[in-house]
Design a protein around this motif. Sequence first.
Motif, PDB file in Angstrom:
ATOM      1  N   ARG A   1       0.781  -1.339   0.110  1.00  0.00           N
ATOM      2  CA  ARG A   1       0.149   0.006   0.127  1.00  0.00           C
ATOM      3  C   ARG A   1       0.861   1.179  -0.051  1.00  0.00           C
ATOM      4  O   ARG A   1       0.630   2.198  -0.778  1.00  0.00           O
ATOM      5  N   ALA A   2       1.981   1.213   0.817  1.00  0.00           N
ATOM      6  CA  ALA A   2       2.884   2.269   0.931  1.00  0.00           C
ATOM      7  C   ALA A   2       3.257   2.527  -0.486  1.00  0.00           C
ATOM      8  O   ALA A   2       3.747   3.665  -0.804  1.00  0.00           O
TER       9      ALA A   2
ATOM     10  N   TYR B   1       1.712   6.728  -7.006  1.00  0.00           N
ATOM     11  CA  TYR B   1       0.786   7.702  -7.481  1.00  0.00           C
ATOM     12  C   TYR B   1       1.040   9.014  -7.369  1.00  0.00           C
ATOM     13  O   TYR B   1       0.902   9.870  -8.096  1.00  0.00           O
ATOM     14  N   ALA B   2       2.000   9.562  -6.206  1.00  0.00           N
ATOM     15  CA  ALA B   2       2.427  10.641  -5.949  1.00  0.00           C
ATOM     16  C   ALA B   2       3.490  11.014  -7.150  1.00  0.00           C
ATOM     17  O   ALA B   2       3.397  12.153  -7.432  1.00  0.00           O
TER      18      ALA B   2
ATOM     19  N   SER C   1       0.664  17.911 -11.453  1.00  0.00           N
ATOM     20  CA  SER C   1       0.317  18.692 -10.135  1.00  0.00           C
ATOM     21  C   SER C   1       1.417  18.428  -8.983  1.00  0.00           C
ATOM     22  O   SER C   1       1.368  17.673  -8.086  1.00  0.00           O
ATOM     23  N   PRO C   2       2.595  19.163  -9.349  1.00  0.00           N
ATOM     24  CA  PRO C   2       3.787  18.896  -8.479  1.00  0.00           C
ATOM     25  C   PRO C   2       3.334  19.135  -6.961  1.00  0.00           C
ATOM     26  O   PRO C   2       3.956  18.690  -6.083  1.00  0.00           O
ATOM     27  N   SER C   3       2.510  20.315  -6.860  1.00  0.00           N
ATOM     28  CA  SER C   3       2.221  20.869  -5.264  1.00  0.00           C
ATOM     29  C   SER C   3       1.410  19.620  -4.581  1.00  0.00           C
ATOM     30  O   SER C   3       1.988  19.419  -3.463  1.00  0.00           O
ATOM     31  N   VAL C   4       0.682  19.093  -5.372  1.00  0.00           N
ATOM     32  CA  VAL C   4      -0.224  18.014  -4.605  1.00  0.00           C
ATOM     33  C   VAL C   4       0.646  16.748  -4.559  1.00  0.00           C
ATOM     34  O   VAL C   4       0.631  15.973  -3.508  1.00  0.00           O
TER      35      VAL C   4
END
Length: 312
Positions: A123-124, A130-131, A138-141
């Motif tokens: 999960r990690a 995903y990040a 969406s670099p900030s997200v």
Amino acid sequence: MVLLIQRLSRSLMPSSKLENHPHHHARKAFSAPLHAFEAEISKGLVQLSLKSNPSSEILTLPWIRQCLHLLPTMNKAFSKLVVDIDYPMNSWELASMEEYLQDSLKLLDLLNSISSSLSHLSRARVAMSYALNLMENSPSVAMKRLEAIQPFSFNKNCRYEEEKEDEGQEKFCSGKEWVIHQALVMMKTVAFSLCGVVTSSLCGDIQSWLEIGKTVGQLGNSSLMSPHLSVSEEMIKSGYVLKEVRDVNEGVVRFFAAAGSGQSKDEEKDLQRRVELLGKLLEGVGEEVDQLFSEVLVGRNDLLNCLGQRKQ
């Protein structure tokens, strides 16, 4: 691991006690196949030890797979022992059947704990992937979502009743019954110890290490030491974290450091590579655990069938 190997030779009843035992001659007749079984286990433990592996390869996911692979090897050696002494499951006394069923149930419980630890890491890894995929648009997200893999707390309370040595020996008084009991004790100690090392390493949590250590210390034959004693130094050095997890977490630190200076592209690619490698290796360990779970269930079902036929 080395300590366990050195003491395996002392896992059988001491010669002085054996010679004074009323069933000494019956048991002595089966000592050769039992020692052959013991030698097979010792050989597998040597292959896992620091003697056969550089410290850099200990506490890695490929090494974890080696640990798990010893369990089916041990089962095959046990099956050979049963054939060598001509004592199939359907001939076992009730005490041996109960011992086998109890041990296999506890092993299934430990395999479930390993699966839970693998699920945490998976999960990690998925969250990290995903990040990283969000990084371009969406670099900030993405930066808010990206974080290092955290330890997984092992909070199951596994307690096993300790059997007094004299009581255990008397329950398995016949020669063949005694051999089966001795083999099951060795298998239990090694299997639970290996599962302890695997669970603790996957959790990355010292508490899980201590809990499994208590479990192994409560086993019937206290002369058999847990394999994790010989790798404890490596566990301490690594902070109880697998090498691949350390690599990913170090990659996260390097990425954030590079992002502060606006030069993070190379570090992002390197982190993505590490995350992908972690995923592939976790998948392999998961397949190993699933296969082991199936094999343990097959063994239990075979014995339960024998027990059912006896009651008919």
